[in-house]
Design a protein around this motif. Structure first.
Motif, PDB file in Angstrom:
ATOM      1  N   TYR A   1      13.872   3.754  -7.073  1.00 59.94           N
ATOM      2  CA  TYR A   1      13.086   3.958  -5.854  1.00 59.94           C
ATOM      3  C   TYR A   1      11.770   3.232  -6.072  1.00 59.94           C
ATOM      4  N   LEU A   2      11.494   2.236  -5.281  1.00 60.42           N
ATOM      5  CA  LEU A   2      10.300   1.406  -5.466  1.00 60.42           C
ATOM      6  C   LEU A   2      10.253   0.827  -6.873  1.00 60.42           C
ATOM      7  N   GLY A   3      11.448   0.453  -7.389  1.00 57.93           N
ATOM      8  CA  GLY A   3      11.503  -0.238  -8.671  1.00 57.93           C
ATOM      9  C   GLY A   3      11.443   0.651  -9.892  1.00 57.93           C
TER      10      GLY A   3
ATOM     11  N   LEU B   1       0.851  -1.193   0.000  1.00 49.21           N
ATOM     12  CA  LEU B   1       0.000   0.000   0.000  1.00 49.21           C
ATOM     13  C   LEU B   1       0.884   1.238   0.000  1.00 49.21           C
ATOM     14  N   HIS B   2       0.521   2.177  -0.848  1.00 46.96           N
ATOM     15  CA  HIS B   2       1.223   3.464  -0.904  1.00 46.96           C
ATOM     16  C   HIS B   2       0.254   4.514  -0.380  1.00 46.96           C
ATOM     17  N   LEU B   3       0.703   5.273   0.584  1.00 43.96           N
ATOM     18  CA  LEU B   3      -0.166   6.302   1.162  1.00 43.96           C
ATOM     19  C   LEU B   3       0.370   7.673   0.775  1.00 43.96           C
TER      20      LEU B   3
ATOM     21  N   GLN C   1       3.376  14.067   1.193  1.00 42.96           N
ATOM     22  CA  GLN C   1       4.089  12.946   1.805  1.00 42.96           C
ATOM     23  C   GLN C   1       3.742  11.661   1.051  1.00 42.96           C
ATOM     24  N   HIS C   2       4.743  10.838   0.814  1.00 45.11           N
ATOM     25  CA  HIS C   2       4.551   9.529   0.190  1.00 45.11           C
ATOM     26  C   HIS C   2       5.029   8.514   1.209  1.00 45.11           C
ATOM     27  N   LEU C   3       4.092   7.796   1.821  1.00 48.83           N
ATOM     28  CA  LEU C   3       4.397   6.969   2.984  1.00 48.83           C
ATOM     29  C   LEU C   3       4.091   5.499   2.714  1.00 48.83           C
ATOM     30  N   HIS C   4       4.718   4.632   3.474  1.00 46.05           N
ATOM     31  CA  HIS C   4       4.462   3.187   3.347  1.00 46.05           C
ATOM     32  C   HIS C   4       4.127   2.606   4.703  1.00 46.05           C
ATOM     33  N   PRO C   5       2.822   2.606   5.045  1.00 47.22           N
ATOM     34  CA  PRO C   5       2.403   2.102   6.355  1.00 47.22           C
ATOM     35  C   PRO C   5       2.688   0.614   6.489  1.00 47.22           C
TER      36      PRO C   5
HETATM   37 CU    CU Z   1       4.825   4.289  -2.461  1.00 50.54          CU
END
Ligand code: CU
Length: 276
Positions: free
Chosen positions: A192-194, A81-83, A94-98
């Protein structure tokens, strides 16, 4: 032509526009184009600060249309999940990874400025399609609404990032970003994230969301995306890129004009709101 037939044709035309805007029938997953959204999901907040906080904690679940909490998510771009969190003034991104607990509760630290913060969960439920669920967090204090004009060049620390290309309504257009450091082109971007970059597009008028992935290419200095704008108007573009071990974000503001002769030009069109 009688009124009934006219009405019928109008509904058909409208259906075609929305189908195009939402990308029904078009696959997105690994294509470097905008994600579509099918099934409706709710982002239900369990806990969030109500006061401004530099490091608060957000807890939420994703519920399907039956109200069941989703607990099985596919890995996409290295995360389940990308938040994305952006205030309605488009100033804080903000680009977060819960992280998720087995019961489907997601938790992440988050910084929250005064005002209204829009939160978007971007994910793919197991066996399902790409989806976005969004909600708004109300944080005590004044709501910022800075006025923006078109912004094509952005400085991020010692980096200069320039957006080339134009957003075209209803059509996919190539957007290219050129990255320089102290005036020299950067050609050793890090994945970054592929990918060598991530682009989030938000429509200024209602915060409607699109997540765009880059076309295949070298590690800079230019990274390109196929981006489309379902309606004319102003869009905020947030480019994440990684260099020297640090992920940075450049914010751009672009106007999309309706292509002459397009439906939107004739006053129709839409984009996924994700929360209703
Ligand atoms: Cu993400």
């Amino acid at each position: 032509m009688n009124a009934g037939v006219k009405a019928g044709l109008f509904v058909l035309a409208l259906g075609a526009v929305f189908a195009a805007a939402f990308g029904v029938g078009t696959a997105y997953d690994d294509e470097p184009t905008a994600h579509a959204h099918a099934e409706k999901y709710e982002l239900r907040v369990i806990g969030a600060p109500s006061e401004p906080a530099s490091r608060g904690e957000l807890r939420f679940v994703v519920e399907d249309h039956d109200g069941a909490v989703v607990t099985d998510f596919e890995l996409r771009h290295e995360k389940r999940l990308h938040l994305i969190a952006v205030d309605t003034g488009y100033a804080g991104y903000q680009h977060l990874h819960p992280t998720m607990a087995p019961d489907g509760t997601w938790t992440t630290p988050i910084g929250l400025a005064p005002g209204v913060v829009r939160v978007y969960a971007d994910f793919r439920p197991a066996g399902g399609e790409d989806a976005v669920a969004r909600t708004d967090l109300r944080i005590a204090g004044p709501v910022a609404s800075p006025a923006y004009s078109v912004l094509r060049t952005q400085r991020v620390g010692k980096y200069t990032v320039t957006a080339l290309g134009d957003l075209v309504v209803g059509d996919s257009a190539r957007m290219t970003f050129e990255i320089g450091l102290n005036g020299a082109p950067v050609d050793d971007l890090q994945p970054y994230l592929g990918a060598y970059g991530h682009l989030v597009m938000l429509r200024d008028s209602d915060g409607a969301y699109q997540h765009v992935h880059p076309e295949e290419g070298p590690a800079g200095p230019a990274i390109s995306f196929a981006a489309s704008a379902p309606t004319s108007g102003r869009y905020h573009l947030y480019l994440d890129f990684k260099h020297g071990g640090v992920v940075r974000t450049a914010h751009f503001v672009l106007e999309a004009a309706a292509a002459p002769g397009s439906d939107e030009h004739d006053g129709q069109g839409g984009m996924d709101h994700g929360d209703h």
